[in-house]
Write an enzyme that holds these catalytic residues in place. Structure first.
Site, PDB file in Angstrom:
ATOM      1  N   ARG A  92       0.851  -1.197   0.000  1.00 36.95           N
ATOM      2  CA  ARG A  92       0.000   0.000   0.000  1.00 36.95           C
ATOM      3  C   ARG A  92       0.885   1.244   0.000  1.00 36.95           C
ATOM      4  O   ARG A  92       1.600   1.499   0.982  1.00 36.95           O
ATOM      5  CB  ARG A  92      -0.894   0.026   1.241  1.00 36.95           C
ATOM      6  N   GLU A 147       0.497   4.225   0.727  1.00 36.70           N
ATOM      7  CA  GLU A 147      -0.231   5.290   1.431  1.00 36.70           C
ATOM      8  C   GLU A 147       0.735   5.948   2.392  1.00 36.70           C
ATOM      9  O   GLU A 147       1.410   5.248   3.142  1.00 36.70           O
ATOM     10  CB  GLU A 147      -1.357   4.704   2.284  1.00 36.70           C
ATOM     11  N   ARG A 168      -1.272   1.871  12.948  1.00 35.69           N
ATOM     12  CA  ARG A 168      -1.839   0.642  12.383  1.00 35.69           C
ATOM     13  C   ARG A 168      -1.657   0.496  10.864  1.00 35.69           C
ATOM     14  O   ARG A 168      -2.253  -0.387  10.263  1.00 35.69           O
ATOM     15  CB  ARG A 168      -3.314   0.549  12.739  1.00 35.69           C
ATOM     16  N   SER A 225     -12.015  -6.262   6.117  1.00 34.24           N
ATOM     17  CA  SER A 225     -13.084  -5.729   5.275  1.00 34.24           C
ATOM     18  C   SER A 225     -13.484  -6.818   4.313  1.00 34.24           C
ATOM     19  O   SER A 225     -12.634  -7.540   3.791  1.00 34.24           O
ATOM     20  CB  SER A 225     -12.592  -4.533   4.456  1.00 34.24           C
ATOM     21  N   ARG A 234      -2.292  -6.642  12.067  1.00 31.86           N
ATOM     22  CA  ARG A 234      -3.325  -5.964  12.858  1.00 31.86           C
ATOM     23  C   ARG A 234      -4.001  -6.904  13.835  1.00 31.86           C
ATOM     24  O   ARG A 234      -4.249  -6.533  14.980  1.00 31.86           O
ATOM     25  CB  ARG A 234      -4.403  -5.394  11.926  1.00 31.86           C
TER      26      ARG A 234
HETATM   27  P1  ATP Z   1      -7.911   1.353   7.101  1.00 32.82           P
HETATM   28  O1  ATP Z   1      -9.272   1.977   7.000  1.00 32.82           O
HETATM   29  O2  ATP Z   1      -7.583   0.912   8.491  1.00 32.82           O
HETATM   30  O3  ATP Z   1      -6.848   2.142   6.454  1.00 32.82           O
HETATM   31  P2  ATP Z   1      -8.611  -0.126   4.810  1.00 32.82           P
HETATM   32  O4  ATP Z   1     -10.090  -0.167   4.941  1.00 32.82           O
HETATM   33  O5  ATP Z   1      -8.004   0.848   3.907  1.00 32.82           O
HETATM   34  O6  ATP Z   1      -7.975   0.008   6.264  1.00 32.82           O
HETATM   35  P3  ATP Z   1      -8.713  -2.614   3.457  1.00 32.82           P
HETATM   36  O7  ATP Z   1      -8.417  -2.277   2.075  1.00 32.82           O
HETATM   37  O8  ATP Z   1     -10.113  -2.824   3.853  1.00 32.82           O
HETATM   38  O9  ATP Z   1      -8.066  -1.558   4.424  1.00 32.82           O
HETATM   39  O10 ATP Z   1      -7.792  -3.858   3.841  1.00 32.82           O
HETATM   40  C1  ATP Z   1      -8.250  -5.037   4.473  1.00 32.82           C
HETATM   41  C2  ATP Z   1      -7.539  -5.264   5.791  1.00 32.82           C
HETATM   42  O11 ATP Z   1      -6.135  -5.211   5.617  1.00 32.82           O
HETATM   43  C3  ATP Z   1      -7.817  -4.192   6.825  1.00 32.82           C
HETATM   44  O12 ATP Z   1      -8.989  -4.471   7.543  1.00 32.82           O
HETATM   45  C4  ATP Z   1      -6.604  -4.274   7.696  1.00 32.82           C
HETATM   46  O13 ATP Z   1      -6.695  -5.362   8.604  1.00 32.82           O
HETATM   47  C5  ATP Z   1      -5.512  -4.590   6.713  1.00 32.82           C
HETATM   48  N1  ATP Z   1      -4.825  -3.369   6.269  1.00 32.82           N
HETATM   49  C6  ATP Z   1      -5.258  -2.470   5.373  1.00 32.82           C
HETATM   50  N2  ATP Z   1      -4.372  -1.515   5.178  1.00 32.82           N
HETATM   51  C7  ATP Z   1      -3.322  -1.797   5.960  1.00 32.82           C
HETATM   52  C8  ATP Z   1      -2.068  -1.187   6.176  1.00 32.82           C
HETATM   53  N3  ATP Z   1      -1.710  -0.087   5.538  1.00 32.82           N
HETATM   54  N4  ATP Z   1      -1.221  -1.769   7.047  1.00 32.82           N
HETATM   55  C9  ATP Z   1      -1.572  -2.890   7.684  1.00 32.82           C
HETATM   56  N5  ATP Z   1      -2.726  -3.525   7.524  1.00 32.82           N
HETATM   57  C10 ATP Z   1      -3.606  -2.998   6.673  1.00 32.82           C
HETATM   58 MG    MG Z   2     -11.298  -1.679   5.077  1.00 32.91          MG
END
Ligand code: ATP
Ligand code: MG
Length: 551
Positions: free
Chosen positions: A323, A325, A331, A477, A525
Site C-alpha cells: 500500500r 499510502e 496501524r 473488510s 493488525r
Molecule cells: P484502514 O481503513 O484501516 O486504512 P482499509 O479499509 O483501507 O484500512 P482494506 O483495504 O479494507 O483496508 O484492507 C483489508 C484489511 O487489511 C484491513 O482491515 C486491515 O486489517 C488490513 N490493512 C489495510 N491496510 C493496511 C495497512 N496499511 N497496514 C496494515 N494492515 C492494513
Molecule cells: Mg477496510
C-alpha cells in the site's frame, strides 16, 4: 654532598625528633620511663616484622597462582569454529524442556548467555536463554574440576554469547521466579563458547524486556524506544517477548489455514507484480519492469475472484500486500501480510460472513489454549486483558453503529465513513453495551466501498459489505462481490474508472461466475490488537512504513 644524601640525613633528624617527643610523653602527657620505652620499641619491631611477613606471603601466593596449573583447562574455553568437523551421539536438551523430572541427570545445552552475576571469586550465577525460555545455571569452584580461573572466565563472558554447557540438573531450594524454568537449576561442569559477542550491544536484552510499568516505577532503569529497537531489530527480536509475538503471529496464520482447510478451501498464490493497478487507486507502488512500468499488488482481490470464476469454489491466500499510502499511524504499514479469502455461496452472503466470524472465534480460542505459554510471556511485558468475544459473534448494522455514536454525542452523517477516533469510540460503546471486543459490522454505505461491492437490494445506498473489529479497530473488510459482468461494468463506470483498464477482470465474469463473498484481513493488525501491544510495528518482523525501509 649530594642532595639525596642531604635529604636522607634530614629524614633521620626528623625521625629522631619524633622519637624524642615519644620518649617524653605518653598518652596522658606524662614522660615515659626507660622500661616503657624499650617495650614500645619491641612492639614496633614486632609489628614491622609482621607486615614484612604478610607482604612476603602475598607475593609468594601471587607467584604460585601465576604459575599454578589450572586443573580445569579442559572444562572451559572458546570452542573451535564449528565447521561441522564433529558428529557425536550427544543428546542435546532444550531449555524449554528442563524441569524437575530431569533432576539428577546430566544435560548438554546450547543457549544464549542472557545475564551473569559473579558472587565473589568462586561462584557465578548465569541465566541461559533459548527462544522464549530461560533457566538459571550456577558454576562454583571445587577441588578438582572447576578452578577459580574457570569461574573468572565464565563471569567475564559478555551477555549474548552463545555457550555450550554440560551440567547436572538440580532442584532449587526455592522456585526460581525470574526464569521461565522455575523448578530446575543447572550446576555447570563444562562451558565452551560457541559464538562470541564481538561488539557492544546497542542495548541490553534486559532493558529491552522491561514493561512500561517497570520503567515507570524505577526511572533509573533504561527505556529502549521503538525506533532504537527497530534500527537494531535483530537484537530486539531476541527478547523472549518478541520470540513469543512472532510465534503468535505464525499461530494466527496457521489457525487461519487450519480452519479454512477444514472448510475445504484451497490455498492459492496470486501474482504480486501486476500490469495494471488492480483497484484503480493511487495507492500503488510503481516499479520498473524491463522496458515498461509495473505495479505491486495492493490486494489479491481480482485474482482471488478470478479463481471463483474458475470454479475453485473456496480459496485463500497468505501473502504480502503493498500500500503506497503515506499513513504514519499506529496501524498502517506499506507492506503487510494479507490473510485473504473468497468463497462461493448458494443463497446469501451471510453464509460467508458468519463463517468468517466462526473462523475468528476458532483463532481466538485456539490461541488461548495452544499458545498459552507465549501469551503469558507477551502479557508480562505488555499487560492486557484477554479479549472478550461471543461463541456466535455479535453482528451490528452500520446504521445501528451510527445511532450509537450519535447517542454518545458524535456528529456523523448516515453514509459517512468513520474516522479512526469514531471507530475506537464505537468499540468502547459496543463493549459497554454488549460486553465484547470482537464484532461484525454489516451493511456499509455503498459510497464508501470499492466498485466490486454488491449493493443492498433493499436500500441501494447501503451494500452487502462488512468490516470486523477487534478492540475497537478494523481487522477485516469484506463483502459480496458483483459477479454479473454487465452490472460490474455499470458499477465500474459509476466510479469514473475506465472499464478498458479492467477488461481481463470483467471478462472472467462474462462466462458465468457463482455468487461469492470474501474478505481481507491484516495479519499484523490481528496480532497487534489481540495482544494489545499498541503499535503495528511491534507485530511486523521488519516493518515497512513511509519512513522506514531498513533494516
Ligand atoms: P484502514 O481503513 O484501516 O486504512 P482499509 O479499509 O483501507 O484500512 P482494506 O483495504 O479494507 O483496508 O484492507 C483489508 C484489511 O487489511 C484491513 O482491515 C486491515 O486489517 C488490513 N490493512 C489495510 N491496510 C493496511 C495497512 N496499511 N497496514 C496494515 N494492515 C492494513
Ligand atoms: Mg477496510
Amino acid at each position: 654532598m649530594s642532595e639525596q644524601e642531604n635529604n636522607a640525613s634530614k629524614a633521620e633528624v626528623e625521625q629522631l625528633t619524633e622519637k624524642v617527643e615519644e620518649v617524653i610523653l605518653d598518652a596522658e602527657g606524662k614522660p615515659l620511663s626507660k622500661k616503657a620505652l624499650k617495650k614500645l620499641e619491641k612492639e614496633r619491631e614486632k609489628e614491622q616484622k609482621k607486615q614484612e611477613r604478610l607482604a612476603r606471603e602475598a607475593a609468594e601466593r601471587a607467584a604460585r597462582e601465576a604459575n599454578e596449573v589450572d586443573y580445569a583447562v579442559d572444562n572451559y574455553g572458546v570452542a573451535k569454529l564449528n565447521m561441522s568437523q564433529q558428529k557425536s551421539s550427544t543428546k542435546w536438551t532444550e531449555v524449554k524442556d528442563l524441569g524437575e523430572s530431569l533432576v539428577g541427570q546430566t544435560v548438554h545445552i546450547q543457549a544464549r548467555l542472557h545475564t551473569s552475576r559473579a558472587v565473589g571469586a568462586k561462584m557465578c550465577f548465569l541465566v541461559l536463554r533459548e527462544s522464549t525460555s530461560t533457566a538459571q545455571a550456577v558454576v562454583s569452584v571445587d577441588k578438582d574440576s572447576i578452578s577459580k580461573q574457570m569461574v573468572k572466565f565464565i563471569a567475564s563472558l559478555p551477555s549474548e554469547s552463545i555457550v555450550s554447557i554440560v551440567a547436572t540438573v538440580t532442584k532449587p531450594a526455592e522456585p526460581i521466579k525470574s526464569c521461565t524454568v522455575g523448578d530446575a537449576e543447572l550446576q555447570i561442569s563444562k562451558l565452551f563458547v560457541t559464538s562470541e559477542v564481538k561488539t557492544m550491544l546497542p542495548f541490553s536484552l534486559e532493558d529491552a524486556s522491561r514493561s512500561e510499568a517497570d520503567v515507570e516505577k524505577d526511572p533509573s532503569l533504561n527505556r529502549v524506544n521503538l525506533d532504537t529497537r527497530l534500527n537494531n531489530r535483530v537484537i530486539d527480536l531476541r527478547t523472549t517477548t518478541n520470540n513469543a509475538i512472532f510465534k503468535i503471529q505464525a499461530a494466527v496464520s496457521q489457525l487461519f489455514r487450519e480452519f479454512l482447510e477444514k472448510q475445504s478451501f484451497t490455498e492459492i498464490h496470486t501474482p504480486k507484480i501486476i500490469g495494471t493497478a488492480s483497484e484503480g487507486g493511487s495507492n500503488v507502488f510503481k516499479v520498473t519492469y524491463f522496458k515498461q512500468d509495473a505495479f505491486l499488488a495492493q490486494s489479491p482481490q481480482l485474482y482471488k475472484q478470478a479463481c471463483i470464476a474458475a470454479d475453485f469454489g473456496r480459496v485463500y491466500e497468505i501473502a504480502p500486500v503493498f500500500r503506497a499510502e503515506d499513513s504514519n499511524t499506529h496501524r498502517h504499514l506499506t507492506e503487510y501480510i494479507g490473510l485473504d479469502l473468497e468463497c462461493a455461496f448458494r443463497e446469501h452472503y451471510h453464509e460467508v460472513m458468519y463463517m468468517i466470524g466462526d473462523m475468528f472465534v476458532y483463532i481466538f480460542k485456539n490461541l488461548e489454549e495452544r499458545w498459552a505459554h507465549e501469551l503469558e510471556i507477551v502479557r508480562k511485558q505488555y499487560p492486557s486483558e484477554k479479549i472478550k468475544f461471543d461463541e456466535k459473534p455479535l453482528r451490528l448494522e452500520y446504521k445501528d453503529a451510527v445511532a450509537l455514536l450519535r447517542k454518545a454525542g458524535e456528529e456523523i452523517g448516515d453514509f459517512d465513513d468513520f474516522s479512526t477516533p469514531q471507530e475506537k469510540l464505537l468499540g468502547r460503546l459496543v463493549k459497554q453495551e454488549y460486553d465484547t471486543d470482537f464484532y461484525m459490522l454489516d451493511k456499509f454505505p455503498l459510497a464508501v466501498r470499492p466498485f466490486y461491492t454488491m449493493p443492498d437490494p433493499e436500500n441501494p445506498q447501503y451494500s452487502n459489505s462488512y468490516d470486523f473489529f477487534l478492540r475497537g479497530e478494523e481487522i477485516m473488510s469484506g463483502a459480496q462481490r458483483v459477479h454479473d459482468a454487465d452490472f460490474l461494468r455499470q458499477r465500474i463506470e459509476s466510479f469514473g474508472i475506465d472499464t478498458e483498464s479492467l477488461k481481463d477482470y470483467i471478462k472472467a465474469f462474462e462466462y458465468g461466475c457463482p455468487p461469492h463473498a470474501g474478505g481481507g484481513v491484516g495479519l499484523e493488525r490481528v496480532v497487534m490488537f489481540y495482544l494489545g501491544v499498541g503499535n503495528i510495528r511491534r507485530t511486523s518482523l521488519f516493518p515497512r512504513d513511509p519512513k522506514r525501509l531498513e533494516p
